[in-house]
Structure formats: C-alpha cells, structure tokens
Motif scaffolding. Structure first.
Motif, PDB file in Angstrom:
ATOM      1  N   HIS A 161       0.838  -1.195   0.000  1.00 21.81           N
ATOM      2  CA  HIS A 161       0.000   0.000   0.000  1.00 21.81           C
ATOM      3  C   HIS A 161       0.878   1.251   0.000  1.00 21.81           C
ATOM      4  O   HIS A 161       2.094   1.177   0.171  1.00 21.81           O
ATOM      5  CB  HIS A 161      -0.919   0.011   1.214  1.00 21.81           C
ATOM      6  CG  HIS A 161      -2.157  -0.800   1.016  1.00 21.81           C
ATOM      7  ND1 HIS A 161      -3.216  -0.393   0.254  1.00 21.81           N
ATOM      8  CD2 HIS A 161      -2.488  -2.037   1.475  1.00 21.81           C
ATOM      9  CE1 HIS A 161      -4.154  -1.313   0.263  1.00 21.81           C
ATOM     10  NE2 HIS A 161      -3.743  -2.336   0.989  1.00 21.81           N
ATOM     11  N   ALA A 162       0.204   2.388  -0.130  1.00 15.91           N
ATOM     12  CA  ALA A 162       0.925   3.655  -0.179  1.00 15.91           C
ATOM     13  C   ALA A 162       1.252   4.186   1.214  1.00 15.91           C
ATOM     14  O   ALA A 162       1.824   5.269   1.332  1.00 15.91           O
ATOM     15  CB  ALA A 162       0.079   4.678  -0.943  1.00 15.91           C
ATOM     16  N   GLU A 169     -11.156   6.445  -5.214  1.00 20.28           N
ATOM     17  CA  GLU A 169     -10.999   7.609  -6.098  1.00 20.28           C
ATOM     18  C   GLU A 169     -11.402   7.289  -7.519  1.00 20.28           C
ATOM     19  O   GLU A 169     -11.801   8.175  -8.284  1.00 20.28           O
ATOM     20  CB  GLU A 169      -9.543   8.104  -6.071  1.00 20.28           C
ATOM     21  CG  GLU A 169      -9.256   9.363  -6.892  1.00 20.28           C
ATOM     22  CD  GLU A 169      -8.799   9.094  -8.324  1.00 20.28           C
ATOM     23  OE1 GLU A 169      -8.772  10.030  -9.120  1.00 20.28           O
ATOM     24  OE2 GLU A 169      -8.489   7.918  -8.645  1.00 20.28           O
ATOM     25  N   MET A 196      -1.386   3.591 -16.065  1.00 18.83           N
ATOM     26  CA  MET A 196      -0.449   3.372 -14.954  1.00 18.83           C
ATOM     27  C   MET A 196      -0.835   4.199 -13.727  1.00 18.83           C
ATOM     28  O   MET A 196      -0.364   3.912 -12.620  1.00 18.83           O
ATOM     29  CB  MET A 196       0.969   3.704 -15.412  1.00 18.83           C
ATOM     30  CG  MET A 196       2.062   3.108 -14.550  1.00 18.83           C
ATOM     31  SD  MET A 196       2.154   1.287 -14.627  1.00 18.83           S
ATOM     32  CE  MET A 196       3.380   1.056 -15.925  1.00 18.83           C
ATOM     33  N   SER A 197      -1.677   5.189 -13.929  1.00 20.34           N
ATOM     34  CA  SER A 197      -2.103   5.994 -12.771  1.00 20.34           C
ATOM     35  C   SER A 197      -3.224   5.323 -11.979  1.00 20.34           C
ATOM     36  O   SER A 197      -3.596   5.798 -10.910  1.00 20.34           O
ATOM     37  CB  SER A 197      -2.556   7.382 -13.234  1.00 20.34           C
ATOM     38  OG  SER A 197      -3.843   7.333 -13.803  1.00 20.34           O
ATOM     39  N   ILE A 198      -3.775   4.225 -12.524  1.00 19.04           N
ATOM     40  CA  ILE A 198      -4.839   3.507 -11.809  1.00 19.04           C
ATOM     41  C   ILE A 198      -4.222   2.673 -10.687  1.00 19.04           C
ATOM     42  O   ILE A 198      -3.176   2.053 -10.871  1.00 19.04           O
ATOM     43  CB  ILE A 198      -5.620   2.586 -12.778  1.00 19.04           C
ATOM     44  CG1 ILE A 198      -6.229   3.402 -13.929  1.00 19.04           C
ATOM     45  CG2 ILE A 198      -6.686   1.799 -12.037  1.00 19.04           C
ATOM     46  CD1 ILE A 198      -6.871   2.543 -15.014  1.00 19.04           C
ATOM     47  N   ASN A 199      -4.866   2.652  -9.562  1.00 17.62           N
ATOM     48  CA  ASN A 199      -4.390   1.865  -8.417  1.00 17.62           C
ATOM     49  C   ASN A 199      -4.110   0.423  -8.839  1.00 17.62           C
ATOM     50  O   ASN A 199      -4.902  -0.190  -9.548  1.00 17.62           O
ATOM     51  CB  ASN A 199      -5.460   1.817  -7.324  1.00 17.62           C
ATOM     52  CG  ASN A 199      -5.922   3.195  -6.923  1.00 17.62           C
ATOM     53  OD1 ASN A 199      -6.301   3.987  -7.784  1.00 17.62           O
ATOM     54  ND2 ASN A 199      -5.879   3.482  -5.638  1.00 17.62           N
ATOM     55  N   VAL A 202      -2.086  -0.941 -10.842  1.00 16.57           N
ATOM     56  CA  VAL A 202      -1.582  -1.262 -12.188  1.00 16.57           C
ATOM     57  C   VAL A 202      -0.053  -1.248 -12.182  1.00 16.57           C
ATOM     58  O   VAL A 202       0.564  -0.327 -11.656  1.00 16.57           O
ATOM     59  CB  VAL A 202      -2.123  -0.271 -13.235  1.00 16.57           C
ATOM     60  CG1 VAL A 202      -1.413  -0.446 -14.575  1.00 16.57           C
ATOM     61  CG2 VAL A 202      -3.625  -0.479 -13.399  1.00 16.57           C
ATOM     62  N   LYS A 203       0.541  -2.271 -12.767  1.00 19.38           N
ATOM     63  CA  LYS A 203       2.008  -2.385 -12.806  1.00 19.38           C
ATOM     64  C   LYS A 203       2.554  -2.546 -14.221  1.00 19.38           C
ATOM     65  O   LYS A 203       3.773  -2.615 -14.410  1.00 19.38           O
ATOM     66  CB  LYS A 203       2.476  -3.582 -11.959  1.00 19.38           C
ATOM     67  CG  LYS A 203       2.097  -3.519 -10.486  1.00 19.38           C
ATOM     68  CD  LYS A 203       2.583  -2.285  -9.746  1.00 19.38           C
ATOM     69  CE  LYS A 203       4.056  -2.282  -9.418  1.00 19.38           C
ATOM     70  NZ  LYS A 203       4.418  -1.101  -8.587  1.00 19.38           N
ATOM     71  N   PHE A 263      -2.872  -5.780 -13.483  1.00 19.89           N
ATOM     72  CA  PHE A 263      -3.203  -5.402 -12.100  1.00 19.89           C
ATOM     73  C   PHE A 263      -2.520  -6.379 -11.155  1.00 19.89           C
ATOM     74  O   PHE A 263      -2.657  -7.583 -11.305  1.00 19.89           O
ATOM     75  CB  PHE A 263      -4.721  -5.467 -11.865  1.00 19.89           C
ATOM     76  CG  PHE A 263      -5.481  -4.329 -12.470  1.00 19.89           C
ATOM     77  CD1 PHE A 263      -5.851  -4.341 -13.810  1.00 19.89           C
ATOM     78  CD2 PHE A 263      -5.841  -3.227 -11.711  1.00 19.89           C
ATOM     79  CE1 PHE A 263      -6.576  -3.292 -14.364  1.00 19.89           C
ATOM     80  CE2 PHE A 263      -6.562  -2.168 -12.264  1.00 19.89           C
ATOM     81  CZ  PHE A 263      -6.918  -2.195 -13.595  1.00 19.89           C
ATOM     82  N   LYS A 264      -1.826  -5.863 -10.189  1.00 17.29           N
ATOM     83  CA  LYS A 264      -1.235  -6.730  -9.171  1.00 17.29           C
ATOM     84  C   LYS A 264      -2.349  -7.275  -8.278  1.00 17.29           C
ATOM     85  O   LYS A 264      -3.480  -6.746  -8.282  1.00 17.29           O
ATOM     86  CB  LYS A 264      -0.206  -5.951  -8.354  1.00 17.29           C
ATOM     87  CG  LYS A 264      -0.775  -4.879  -7.448  1.00 17.29           C
ATOM     88  CD  LYS A 264       0.323  -4.207  -6.617  1.00 17.29           C
ATOM     89  CE  LYS A 264      -0.282  -3.154  -5.683  1.00 17.29           C
ATOM     90  NZ  LYS A 264       0.731  -2.455  -4.892  1.00 17.29           N
ATOM     91  N   THR A 324      -4.556  -7.637  -5.028  1.00 19.57           N
ATOM     92  CA  THR A 324      -4.911  -6.700  -3.959  1.00 19.57           C
ATOM     93  C   THR A 324      -3.900  -6.814  -2.818  1.00 19.57           C
ATOM     94  O   THR A 324      -3.581  -7.912  -2.376  1.00 19.57           O
ATOM     95  CB  THR A 324      -6.313  -7.060  -3.411  1.00 19.57           C
ATOM     96  OG1 THR A 324      -7.169  -7.334  -4.526  1.00 19.57           O
ATOM     97  CG2 THR A 324      -6.868  -5.943  -2.564  1.00 19.57           C
TER      98      THR A 324
END
Lengths: 362, 362, 362, 362
Positions: C106-107, C130, C234-237, C239-240, C300-301, C303
């Motif tokens: 997480h951030a 968001e 890439m700005s989506i949560n 996403v890698k 997507f990684k 969760t």
C-alpha cells in the motif's frame, strides 16, 4: 476551451454558476501539515459577502464554506482540498428577460457567440458570484505564505480619489467601502447612494499591497511575478486595467525619476538586503520580487447591471431596450477588495513554491 | 522556476541571452500546411531591429532568422518550428561594472537574489534582446489568424500624447516613433533627442488594435482573452501597466456611459452579429471577444539604463553610484511596438485554436 | 506536488478521500451543447460499484452522482462540470491498526515519507475509491466521442487466461468477472472464491479496445496517444504494466512478423483509408492513431489488502506483523474494468479535441 | 496538437527532423549554479551514437552538442538551456520511395492522416534521431539528481533473454549490446547479425534501475512516479510496453507473494527507513518512491525498416510493396538503452523538484 484552473504548482480550479446548487474550488498542490478548518476561510468569505450594507447587492447568501477533502485531523494532507459553498438565495425569476436580450457590458452576447447558448440565470458562470470560490481558495493560499501581509483597499470611486496624505490602514475595515481615508469614505456614501438611487453605477480603483515578500520570487520569462499578477487581476469580473507600482504614471517619468536607488542595509535587518529609497517598480524588477512591498492597482468598470435603459438586441436580433433589474452592487469594485487580496495570495503562494522548486540546493 | 513558454495550444518558448552565441524560439502546435519561410518573419524583425535611427540603441544586429525545423518544402509540417537568431554585435566589455554593482530598475539585484549569480553581460536573459524571439514567433502566429489585422503605435512619450483627432494609421510607419500623429512625431524628435543628450530616458504608452477577431474567442475563467493579453503584455520588458478598452478611464465612468449599446445588424455584414454603438470594453466581455476590435494600452517605463548617476550598492553590499554606459534606447517603448503586436498575434492564435478545440461540432 | 488533473484540453480533476464526506471530479473543457444528466453517468458507476457479488468488496455504497455545475436545461454549457459522490458506508473503525503500522504494497509508508503523515482511513486519497470519480468523468468523455466504441474485459486472473478462440463480447456483462470466455468465467468463480477464503488475493490482466477511432489522433512527441494511454492506465491503483497492441510479445517478433501490411480499401468504407491486414501495433503508429482498433493491455497486481500476516514496521519503526481486515476485493483487477474504459474514453476525448485544435482549417 | 515538451517543473522540449539542418532541446527549470559544459553531455550522446558497431545503423553522425544558452562561466544560470546538434550525414536520396508509399510500422500513414502531408526524409520528426535530443537533455537532468545512480541494459533480444544468475553490471559497457550477461552477449552477436543479413530485425527488452532515489518522490494522482515513467518510456520510438517492478508477472502472483515485507532498519543507514525484504513493486507504491531501487522494463518492437518486402499502399491508394533501404538498426532496442536512461533521469529530476516544491517547510 474553458480553463478554470489558475497557478503552476499551487493551483486552484473553480466551478459553479450563480444559480446552480453550489459553487466551489479545488485547491491542489497545497503543502501538507498546515492547520486548516472552515474557520480559517469563513472570515474572508464574510468580508466579501453581499448584503452587508446598502452599498452592495441585497442578495443574501450565508456563503458558508464546507471542506470536503484534503484535511485530516485539522491539518492539510497534501491532497486536493475541495471547498463547496451552497447557493441558497437564488431568485431565478428575476432573470427572465435576460434570457431573451443581451445586457450590454455583460458576457451574455459573447457567451452565446462562443457556446451557442448560455445559462442566463444571474449570469451563470460569468457571474461575479464565482469570486467567492477564489476568496475561499485564497484563504488557503495565505497559509502557505504566513510571513506575507496582504491588504487591499478602494482608492477611488467614480473618479473621486482618496487623499494619500490621509491614508490610514486602520480605517479600511471601519467603513463599507474598504476606504483608508475617512473623509473620502464619507463623500462616497452620498456618491454611491446617489448612483444607486439613479439606477446607475460607478467604477472604482482598488490598490493591493503585499509586504514581507522576500527578494527572489518570480518565474521569468512568461510566469514573471508581474505577468502572473496581471493575469490574475484581469481575470476578475469587471476589471479593465492593471498597474504594477507606478504603472501608467511611470510612462510619464524620466529615467532618473523612475529609478529606485539602493543603499546598503546598515542595521542588518531585511536579511541584509539593500534598502531601496523608492518603490516606483512596485516591488518587482525583471519579473522577480525585490524584497520591497509588491504593489498593484486595479481598475474596475462600473457595474454593467443598471436600471437605466440601454439599447440592445434580442437573441433573435430584434432591436430592444434593456434595464437590468435584480439586486446589484452599485459599485462592484467595493466587493472586489477581498477578491483582489485572494488573487494576490494565490499568485504569491504559487511563486513561493515555484521558487523553492528551482532554487533550492541540489 | 523558469517558465519560458507561453500559450496553451499554440505555444512558443524562447531561449538565449543578450551576449550568448544566439537567441531563439520554438513554436509548437502550429497548424500544418501553412506557407512559411524566413521571408515571412524577417520584416517583423527588421521593424524591431536596433540601430535604425538615433532614437533607438546603436547596437547593430542584422537579426537574421533561420528556420531550423518544422517546415518542409515551404510549408509548416505541424511539428515544432525552431527559430534561431545569432548574436553578432556583442560588446561584452561595455558591461564590466554591471558585474559589480546593481543597476536600479534592472533585474540585476533580483536575479542575484533569486539565482545566486547572473549572466551580467547586457542583462543576460533579462535583456530586451529576448523580445526578438517573440517577434519571430509572432510572425508565425499571424499565419494562423490571416483574417485578423493587428497594428500598434506609440500614443504618448514622456507624457506628451498624440491628438486623437489627428490619428492617421498610414503615418505609423513613416516616422521613427511608430506615431500615428505627424505633429506629435515632430515634437517627439526633439523630446527624445533631448533626453538622449541628457543621458536620460522617457516612458511611453503603446496602443494595439486587432480587428477581424470574430465573436467567441476567449477561454473563461482563467484564460480569458483579456487575462491572457494582460499576462502577455506585462511579460514584456519595462511594461508596468495594461488596459483593455477604456481601462482606468472606465473606473471614472457611470454605468450608462460605459455601456456599449447594441443594434441589429441591418446590412447582414459582420456575420449577422449586432452592431455595437461604442467600444468602451475594448472588444472583450466576460473574457470573450465580442467581434469588435480588440484594444489594449500598455505603459512602458523609461529605460532604466541612463547616464545620470544613481545611488546603488555593489554585490558586496558597499554603497556606490552607477551610470549605465553602453548603447541604449532613450525610449524603450518605441521598439516595444512590434513586440506588442507579436504578443497580440500570439495570444489570438492560441485563443483561436482553443476555441475550435472546445466549440466545434462533436 | 500533487497533480490531480489529467488531460490537455478535455481535462478532469478529482478530489476526495475514501472516508471523507464525499469524492468528486471536475470536468473542464467539455464542448457545449451535449445532452447530459445524472442518468448518463450512473450506469457506469453502477458497473464499478462495490458489493455486487461475493467476488468484490462488500463495502456498499450507492455511489449516486450529482451534477453540481456545467449543465443547463439538460445540456452542457461549456463551463466546468462538477460531479460529486457522497461517501455513505464509511467504517473508519475498521482501520485503527492501519494508523499504526504500514501495510506492505500500500501507499502507507510512501505517503508518510512524502507528506509526514497521512489520512489512514481506508487509504485516504490513495484508496481505489478515487476511481469512482474517474468513472464519472469518463462517462462525460464518452459524449465527446460518440462514434467511438469502448469496451474492456478481464483476460486473465491469477495466471489463468481466457481462450481467445472462445472470445464472445456478449458474455462480458453476463458474469461477475467481465469475462468474455464463459468457461474461464466458470473456472474463475472457484479460483477467486478460494483466494478470498484463504484471505489471499489474485492479480489480473485487463484488455481494452476502442474501435471507431479515426486515423490522425495523437499529439507527438510527448503527448503521443500511446504515451497518454500509458500514463492514464499506470495511474490507476494496482496497475504495474501497460502494453499497446502486442506489447512485450512484439519484442519477440521479427520485423516482418510484426509489420501490419496495408492494402487499398476497395469498398470505399473506412473513409477510403487503407485496410490493415494485421494490428500488432494496437492501432497506433508514431503516437498517432491509424484507424485500426486501439488496443491496450493492463496488468493489475493482486490486492495488497490480505488476511495473511506480512512482516512490517510501525510508524515508530518497531517490527510488527499486519493483516488487513476490512472489506476488500480479492481481485482488484475485476473492478478495474470500468476504470480502464473510463481512462480510455478520457484520453480519446482529449486527443480528439487536441487534433481538431491543430489540424483544422486556418 | 503537437506537444513537444515533457515535465512539470524541470521541463524539456525537443525540436528537429531527421534530415533538417539540426535537432535540439531546450531545458527549462534547471536549478542555477550547476557546473555544466558540453563535456558533461557528450559522453551520453557518444553512447547513443550510431555507427559504432555493425549491430547498429551505419549512419555516421558525430552528434556534437552545442550549448547555446543558460550557462555562464561554466555554471547553469537558471534560465533555459538550449542544446543543438547539427545533422551532418543526411542522405536524403535514400528516401525517395518513402515519399510515395507508406512503410508499415512507421508513422508515415498516420502523419499523412493527421497533418495532410509529411517530411518523409528519414521519417522526419518521427525518426528515432529525435532521441539524441532526449539524451542531451537527460545529461542535464542527471546533474539535478547527483545522488541517484541510473543504469539500463538489454535483457532480451529476439526472445533470447539473459540469465539473471549471470548478471554482471560491469559487463554492460563491454559489449555492443549493453548486455550484462557475457554469454548472452555472445549469442546475440550471431542472432543480430543473422537478422541483419536477412534484412530482418529483432525486438528487445530493456531494463532500467535507478538507485538512490529517496522515499517520497512522486506526485499523486495523475503525475504519479510510475505514471510519469510509463508516459516517458512509451513516448520513445518503437516502445510498445512498460512494466514497473514485476509488471505483468505480478498479475500472476498471489497477494502474499507480491507483498514487499518491511523490517526495521537496525543499522541506521538508509535514513532510518525500513528495510524491504523484496521489491516486487519496483520501488514505487501509490505512485510514490519507497526508497528501494526504481525498476522499469521496456519492450521495443523490432525495427520497422526491413529489407523484406511488405504489402502496402501508395499515397494515392494504389497497392504496392515496400522494402526500406537505408541504414537501419537491426535491433533498435540496443540504442534505446541510453534513451531509456535519459528518460529515467528526466522524470526523476522533475519529481525531485516537484517534491520539494510542495513538501518543504512553509
């Protein structure tokens, strides 16, 4: 396009129409950790609020701001700060005829020409009501520049100017005109009231001073401090002129009169910077602050909404006459004072952050 | 930071110092397929070129522009147009003492305060020489707005104004002052020459008119046409004030005097738009063009470089006096005329493209 | 700084935290005159809404959008469109321990390192909540590109991919995985449910196709269509990775295999453009659309919120273990589908307006 | 439009075509006082220079950079740094047939569709020659982040990957492939040479690592560090995929496998930050750096210019075949290595300045 964002790194965007459900601002790029609550913003909105005297519009809005994001446990988080002000006193019925004919001096015709149609209720997006969003955003900006002191005042209404010799900053908030000269304030009561009774309106000049700005803020060449201030002020409703320092008067001076001579700073104050013997430049040289007070003068045209009939055309192109009923400010420049202050704060906060981005240690 | 780019979609960036090897501009976002060669740009540079009369600096630069990219077989390709002008007549030795002490009115002290040091040769980046890049970019911008006619002129020097009754646009290019009033031009010869001989300098007011701008250009709220023009003009060296339409004079009018009444367009010209009976607004309402001529007034301060000694301090903070030798314009506003025209063209080209981005058919 | 705005001319900004009073988006630069009401936006939010199956988080938010500005009498006015979604199902108590220790993946730690502290409730600003704002803005963007058809789907979960031979677009909305292969959808039920029961999570690959994009959209060089799509995705949560067309598989092809040969268009359809015999490029060459379908793949990684303990440290730097209780998606990629579609729409709407800004007739 | 500028506060713009007189970059927002001369830039250009082995194009350009502005007495001044590289080895005659027919995989058709025509000489603006400007700008960016170490290498050519067990950074510069595995480098000699002799081409994967990036860089939400890197890398010619950290492989992991557990930092190094036990995330969480090495993987498609005939159409829409003569890289990914490094440096320099703009002390 429709650019509703101002600023480079400390940015704010506004949204909302005069008669929609709400208006608001989103402030982005605010540093984290600053103490912020609605109570920090509300006094500035109250200063701008309509309906406080007979010299301003009788529209009565509480203009209560809500912070919807960007603050946690009383401090800014570094994420966008969403500010919302609900519109409560909308009398859309007042604006029926505005839908049909163009009010000269207003954006009506220009909006129709641009967008094909418009939200005519209270001027829609072009209403000065939008400036409440700026004032709210400006209150946040002030937190970013705590060492800067900003104040504005009206220096002239309808051609009647204050006497600089009687300038007293402590008077500004003690009369309904934000006037620093008590005698002028007295004269303006009659002047503005007469115009109001005539169904006419008056222009005004607002002056704004920011002291405590250190030397070095400004982003040459196309985001110069003076250029940004000019853009900021000219974007306010009814503004038609902007001067920095002596402005147009400087064009009548000779070089040696306009120079701001410097002397060494003997007492070590002012960060050891030189002492300037004059401030014709208004605190900005080459687009960068010099450490002197930053001074801006702004011309507001008379309110375009008047009860005196003016020739116009209808949307269908038929000749008509229009008088603009409703509740209008006889002198829109008066309530421009807190808006001018807000724009000054917003520009300076942005330039402060810009400066440290580039000029910190690598 | 250092923002050297102007514009939103039609953008230009400039680079270069007064005494470096070259200066230049990069124009980005120019539509493809426009006919362009150096010959389209050179006349505008020639108009701005120094050394053409004794009323301007005697620095002699051919100011020959080279197009390095963005044009193929005589047409713009839609890719960046790189324009370069070599500096040829650099006399860096003239500027030795400028390295040591701050010239009041110049950016010297502010640049040192911001950046820690500065390229002192001829003012470096803060030199008005940079405006040659703007003029070159402006020549490209004009191609984007072929239906718009732009002209500027000096309306006042040292407080001596033209007589509007004698205004004759055809006179502008027939005297060294870009003066539309031949009698004023005659008076200014002595006025400017005297100032030059005194080692002093004079301020000026420049006015610029753009006709042929259709109604609808402008990007509310924070890229309003007037706001963009104010930013553009205030970013020019020595500019201290900007007015749209009546400007500060509007602040002395009553609402009914300041209104620009409209009448139906009977003869079908002007795209069927209404006819305005006045143009106090300078062709802009609500930040959007109205179809009337766009009018801007700009105040230039007197040249800061003078031969009369002024008190100052050295870089080390020691009291000193400075006189600025070198080859300077006694009235920098005169050569501001082509620069003002260029900025007008650049703003309008940008706003034209912005408008069609948003308001075309979906 | 905190840049919460995306886009060049069709721009949107989002604000709001997971557990604040509301989240929202402001859309700026939308063309005027488009029919728009909440009903145009709500279906996209419903598609993204949590709590619709046991394969997504059980947080239950109605996610009802309100339009606060920019629409008058059912049509967009060309002014900013403010969209607000109230947060209703906030269980801040679930997040107590998150305040104390950092959740790996997480951030949490990064936000503390950047801002000094953070709104830890539900991840605050870094929450995938968001993305509801993006979906709302994306619904507006679709109105700007009515001729473009956009759809996305999950092509792989936990390494188990769909069989392209069984691809059936009509299946996508008939299973909880947005899966176009009904057999894979069946397998995924057990796969995802097992992961959920294990307190674990799975990654996913989402593919998105936009057809109907004409040749010519894209803004070289640094706002290329593929570059903008990469930034958007890439700005989506979570996403890698982002691929255009064949992506990494193209790196294993030879030049002649990777070529997309062209043939003349015999039937005059497709605007007379050539017919491509393959689409390895994903519809983009040189950063500009070719008229073929635009294809993007997004990784997507899994969760990061899982019930399996992971080593971590507390804010005070003490060793700890953390399990992330709360209501989480076992495979966050699934609900990524409408977000990916929204970002595709937002990029294409922007590029459409950019294209006509530069490449219309002068 | 044509956006040829990248970055938010540390910005660079490039201009120039493959066969024009020169190409160049303008770097704006660079901090003042950094030591800079051509000798700081040239080694990076030399690394990218063509003609150094038979595995790259035989076009021979000295690629000598000139600094035209922004540097005074060997130090950056804080004003725009203009960099120019003259084109010397242009053989425009090689490109005659490219003018008539579209090369599949190239931007030819897309540029014609967008702009109506194109500079066909060597691909004009869409040529990879533009990347020399990026490399020059990137050399300046490195000065802004002296504590960051950046290196890239080729990890795979034509599907033949390096063996991570043999990874040796010191090998990268000792073979013509920037290959860290000497055995793979040996295999690639034949692989690439065979492709070249066949008139074919190969794709490649490039990996880039930046160590020394402190925790806290990144500008959520739409200028996230990973989002900016994705945009930067995808804007490079021939790039079709970008991964951060594990990228697509993360989509096949379970949550507990993909977690990067943290432990307290016992030895006080690393600024007291936690120690991460893995780096699946590639050093970025929530769009912000975590203090771990930032890792990016980039897929380059095979060079589109091949000697094997491919079906195509002429500008007039007639069926044709094309082979692309001229001097081309058989594997364009190889020379992509210094370009990838440059883009990494440019993004990180920008994010560093962005971070201190917002998150310094007020």
């Amino acid at each position: 396009m429709s650019f509703n964002t101002f600023g480079r790194v400390f940015r704010f965007s506004t949204w909302g129409e005069s008669h929609g459900p709400a208006i608001g601002a989103m402030v982005d790029g605010c540093p984290p950790g600053l103490s912020l609550s609605e109570a920090d913003i509300q006094p500035f909105l109250d200063k701008r609020r309509p309906g406080t005297s007979k010299f301003t519009t009788q529209r009565r809005e509480p203009d209560e701001v809500r912070i919807l994001s960007g603050v946690f446990e009383g401090r800014t988080t570094g994420t966008p700060i969403s500010l919302m002000i609900e519109n409560t006193d909308q009398r859309s019925k007042d604006y029926g005829e505005v839908a049909k004919a163009y009010r000269p001096g207003h954006a009506d015709y220009a909006y129709d020409a641009k967008y094909g149609f418009r939200d005519y209720r209270g001027g829609g997006r072009s209403s000065a009501r939008e400036t409440a969003s700026r004032v709210a955003a400006g209150a946040v900006a002030r937190l970013v520049i705590p060492d800067v002191d900003i104040f504005a005042y009206v220096s002239e209404i309808g051609g009647d100017a204050i006497d600089p010799a009687r300038f007293d900053a402590s008077e500004i908030d003690s009369n309904p005109f934000f006037c620093p000269d008590p005698e002028a304030a007295k004269r303006w009561e009659k002047l503005v009231d007469d115009a109001r009774k005539d169904g006419s309106s008056l222009g005004a000049v607002v002056e704004c001073v920011a002291s405590g700005v250190p030397a070095g803020w400004g982003a040459p060449l196309y985001a110069k401090l003076d250029s940004e201030l000019a853009a900021a002020m000219m974007s306010i409703n009814a503004v038609k002129g902007v001067e920095i320092g002596d402005g147009f008067a400087a064009a009548r001076l000779r070089g040696e009169q306009n120079a701001d001579p410097m002397r060494p700073n003997m007492d070590g104050g002012n960060d050891g910077n030189p002492v300037f013997l004059a401030n014709h430049a208004g605190g900005i040289a080459g687009g960068i602050s010099t450490g002197q007070p930053v001074k801006v003068r702004i011309a507001f045209k008379p309110t375009s909404s008047i009860l005196i009939p003016v020739e116009t055309v209808t949307r269908e192109g038929v000749a008509s006459e229009i008088i603009t009923k409703g509740r209008h400010d006889p002198c829109v420049g008066i309530r421009g004072v807190p808006v001018v202050e807000a724009m000054m704060a917003l520009v300076l906060a942005d330039q402060k952050l810009l400066h440290r981005a580039q000029c910190g240690e690598v």
